[in-house]
Design a protein around this motif. Structure first.
Motif, PDB file in Angstrom:
ATOM      1  N   VAL A 123       0.993  17.826   1.480  1.00 25.81           N
ATOM      2  CA  VAL A 123       0.140  18.571   0.565  1.00 25.81           C
ATOM      3  C   VAL A 123      -0.725  17.589  -0.211  1.00 25.81           C
ATOM      4  CG1 VAL A 123       0.119  20.160  -1.402  1.00 25.81           C
ATOM      5  CG2 VAL A 123       1.926  20.330   0.318  1.00 25.81           C
ATOM      6  N   GLU A 124      -2.017  17.925  -0.320  1.00 25.18           N
ATOM      7  CA  GLU A 124      -2.934  17.069  -1.077  1.00 25.18           C
ATOM      8  C   GLU A 124      -4.037  17.977  -1.621  1.00 25.18           C
ATOM      9  OE1 GLU A 124      -3.301  13.746  -2.155  1.00 25.18           O
ATOM     10  OE2 GLU A 124      -4.938  14.833  -3.080  1.00 25.18           O
ATOM     11  N   PHE A 125      -4.379  17.828  -2.901  1.00 26.93           N
ATOM     12  CA  PHE A 125      -5.396  18.719  -3.445  1.00 26.93           C
ATOM     13  C   PHE A 125      -6.748  18.083  -3.703  1.00 26.93           C
ATOM     14  CE2 PHE A 125      -4.382  18.718  -8.368  1.00 26.93           C
ATOM     15  CZ  PHE A 125      -4.526  17.340  -8.397  1.00 26.93           C
ATOM     16  N   ALA A 126      -6.861  16.764  -3.577  1.00 25.67           N
ATOM     17  CA  ALA A 126      -8.138  16.106  -3.864  1.00 25.67           C
ATOM     18  C   ALA A 126      -9.059  16.206  -2.644  1.00 25.67           C
ATOM     19  CB  ALA A 126      -7.903  14.644  -4.223  1.00 25.67           C
TER      20      ALA A 126
ATOM     21  N   ARG B 102       0.824  -1.217   0.000  1.00 26.92           N
ATOM     22  CA  ARG B 102       0.000   0.000   0.000  1.00 26.92           C
ATOM     23  C   ARG B 102       0.852   1.258   0.000  1.00 26.92           C
ATOM     24  NH1 ARG B 102      -4.839  -0.712   4.247  1.00 26.92           N
ATOM     25  NH2 ARG B 102      -5.197   1.383   3.484  1.00 26.92           N
ATOM     26  N   SER B 103       2.161   1.101  -0.154  1.00 24.36           N
ATOM     27  CA  SER B 103       3.040   2.250  -0.028  1.00 24.36           C
ATOM     28  C   SER B 103       4.271   2.050  -0.908  1.00 24.36           C
ATOM     29  CB  SER B 103       3.462   2.398   1.442  1.00 24.36           C
ATOM     30  OG  SER B 103       4.515   3.312   1.566  1.00 24.36           O
ATOM     31  N   LYS B 104       4.430   2.920  -1.907  1.00 24.63           N
ATOM     32  CA  LYS B 104       5.609   2.791  -2.788  1.00 24.63           C
ATOM     33  C   LYS B 104       6.897   2.996  -1.992  1.00 24.63           C
ATOM     34  CE  LYS B 104       3.104   4.474  -6.814  1.00 24.63           C
ATOM     35  NZ  LYS B 104       1.944   5.071  -6.097  1.00 24.63           N
TER      36      LYS B 104
ATOM     37  N   GLY C 210       1.361  15.121  -2.458  1.00 23.89           N
ATOM     38  CA  GLY C 210       0.420  14.058  -2.842  1.00 23.89           C
ATOM     39  C   GLY C 210       0.235  13.057  -1.718  1.00 23.89           C
ATOM     40  N   ALA C 211      -0.228  13.523  -0.572  1.00 26.92           N
ATOM     41  CA  ALA C 211      -0.314  12.675   0.627  1.00 26.92           C
ATOM     42  C   ALA C 211      -1.484  11.699   0.589  1.00 26.92           C
ATOM     43  CB  ALA C 211      -0.440  13.552   1.869  1.00 26.92           C
ATOM     44  N   ALA C 212      -2.445  11.931  -0.318  1.00 26.90           N
ATOM     45  CA  ALA C 212      -3.664  11.117  -0.389  1.00 26.90           C
ATOM     46  C   ALA C 212      -4.289  11.005   1.006  1.00 26.90           C
ATOM     47  CB  ALA C 212      -3.374   9.765  -1.033  1.00 26.90           C
TER      48      ALA C 212
ATOM     49  N   VAL D 170      -9.958  12.940  -0.402  1.00 26.47           N
ATOM     50  CA  VAL D 170      -9.020  12.400   0.588  1.00 26.47           C
ATOM     51  C   VAL D 170      -8.590  13.455   1.599  1.00 26.47           C
ATOM     52  CG1 VAL D 170      -8.176  10.512  -0.821  1.00 26.47           C
ATOM     53  CG2 VAL D 170      -7.059  12.743  -0.971  1.00 26.47           C
TER      54      VAL D 170
ATOM     55  N   TYR E 250       5.991  16.674   1.675  1.00 23.89           N
ATOM     56  CA  TYR E 250       5.444  15.458   1.071  1.00 23.89           C
ATOM     57  C   TYR E 250       4.306  15.867   0.131  1.00 23.89           C
ATOM     58  CZ  TYR E 250       3.942  10.602   0.743  1.00 23.89           C
ATOM     59  OH  TYR E 250       3.626   9.354   0.284  1.00 23.89           O
TER      60      TYR E 250
ATOM     61  N   THR F 116      -1.530   7.332   4.236  1.00 23.44           N
ATOM     62  CA  THR F 116      -0.919   6.032   4.560  1.00 23.44           C
ATOM     63  C   THR F 116       0.602   6.157   4.692  1.00 23.44           C
ATOM     64  OG1 THR F 116      -2.684   4.916   3.361  1.00 23.44           O
ATOM     65  CG2 THR F 116      -0.683   3.639   3.770  1.00 23.44           C
ATOM     66  N   THR F 117       1.262   6.535   3.602  1.00 25.82           N
ATOM     67  CA  THR F 117       2.724   6.599   3.635  1.00 25.82           C
ATOM     68  C   THR F 117       3.214   7.757   4.494  1.00 25.82           C
ATOM     69  OG1 THR F 117       2.863   5.599   1.445  1.00 25.82           O
ATOM     70  CG2 THR F 117       4.799   6.805   2.209  1.00 25.82           C
TER      71      THR F 117
HETATM   72  C1  LIG Z   1      -0.858   7.738  -5.676  1.00 28.89           C
HETATM   73  S1  LIG Z   1      -1.578   8.939  -4.631  1.00 28.89           S
HETATM   74  C2  LIG Z   1      -0.432   9.117  -3.321  1.00 28.89           C
HETATM   75  C3  LIG Z   1      -0.368   8.002  -2.342  1.00 28.89           C
HETATM   76  C4  LIG Z   1       0.436   8.373  -1.125  1.00 28.89           C
HETATM   77  N1  LIG Z   1       1.685   9.023  -1.487  1.00 28.89           N
HETATM   78  C5  LIG Z   1       0.730   7.141  -0.288  1.00 28.89           C
HETATM   79  O1  LIG Z   1       1.681   6.421  -0.593  1.00 28.89           O
HETATM   80  O2  LIG Z   1       0.014   6.915   0.710  1.00 28.89           O
HETATM   81  C6  LIG Z   1      -1.221  10.475  -5.446  1.00 28.89           C
HETATM   82  C7  LIG Z   1      -1.893  11.666  -4.780  1.00 28.89           C
HETATM   83  O3  LIG Z   1      -1.313  12.875  -5.266  1.00 28.89           O
HETATM   84  C8  LIG Z   1      -2.329  13.856  -5.312  1.00 28.89           C
HETATM   85  N2  LIG Z   1      -1.886  14.936  -6.208  1.00 28.89           N
HETATM   86  C9  LIG Z   1      -1.624  14.868  -7.535  1.00 28.89           C
HETATM   87  N3  LIG Z   1      -1.265  16.071  -8.014  1.00 28.89           N
HETATM   88  C10 LIG Z   1      -1.273  16.938  -6.964  1.00 28.89           C
HETATM   89  C11 LIG Z   1      -0.988  18.340  -6.826  1.00 28.89           C
HETATM   90  N4  LIG Z   1      -0.612  19.072  -7.872  1.00 28.89           N
HETATM   91  N5  LIG Z   1      -1.074  18.884  -5.586  1.00 28.89           N
HETATM   92  C12 LIG Z   1      -1.451  18.131  -4.525  1.00 28.89           C
HETATM   93  N6  LIG Z   1      -1.738  16.799  -4.587  1.00 28.89           N
HETATM   94  C13 LIG Z   1      -1.666  16.222  -5.803  1.00 28.89           C
HETATM   95  C14 LIG Z   1      -3.529  13.088  -5.820  1.00 28.89           C
HETATM   96  O4  LIG Z   1      -4.747  13.741  -5.509  1.00 28.89           O
HETATM   97  C15 LIG Z   1      -3.375  11.746  -5.081  1.00 28.89           C
HETATM   98  O5  LIG Z   1      -4.112  11.740  -3.874  1.00 28.89           O
END
Ligand SMILES: C[S@@+](CC[C@H](N)C(=O)[O-])C[C@H]1O[C@@H](n2cnc3c(N)ncnc32)[C@H](O)[C@@H]1O
Length: 105
Positions: A99-102, A52-54, A77-79, A105, A75, A82-83
């Motif tokens: 940072v997360e924009f969606a 669940r975590s790269k 894209g925190a979604a 989540v 960090y 998890t990571t």
């Molecule tokens: C694959 S998920 C990340 C999973 C997370 N890193 C983990 O391992 O738990 C990628 C995330 O990056 C976010 N994301 C993509 N582009 C972004 C941006 N420009 N600013 C903030 N978040 C972004 C997406 O919304 C998504 O939730």
């Protein structure tokens, strides 16, 4: 009693039936995403699932993870966290800016 081996700074392998990657829980008693919490000699470890975590998978693949106890991490894209929650455990004396924009989540 589970056995604990240090993999790298702040990252451990807990052996209880099988080997599992783990970090020391910075917030004992609390799981972030349903992961197992395993206490060993007064320290609580949070199991880190590399499926669940790269970043967790990179640790298993023996990549050098340049995080230290006092690192400051941005960090992107925190979604759902998890990571980044494990990164927070590792940099226990530093800081994580996630940072997360969606909105979901
Ligand atoms: C694959 S998920 C990340 C999973 C997370 N890193 C983990 O391992 O738990 C990628 C995330 O990056 C976010 N994301 C993509 N582009 C972004 C941006 N420009 N600013 C903030 N978040 C972004 C997406 O919304 C998504 O939730």
């Amino acid at each position: 009693m589970p056995e604990v081996k240090k993999v790298s700074e702040g990252i451990f392998e807990v052996v209880k039936d099988k080997k599992q990657l783990a970090t020391k829980n910075l917030d004992p008693g609390k799981a972030v995403y349903g992961e197992k919490l395993i206490p060993v000699e007064g320290i609580e470890y949070r199991i880190w699932d590399p499926r669940r975590s790269k970043l967790g998978a990179m640790v298993l693949k023996k990549f050098d993870i340049p995080l230290k106890e006092d690192s400051k991490v941005l960090y992107l894209g925190a979604a759902s966290g998890t990571t980044v929650s494990h990164v927070s455990d590792i940099v226990s004396e530093g800081a994580v800016y996630a940072v997360e924009f969606a909105p979901e989540v």
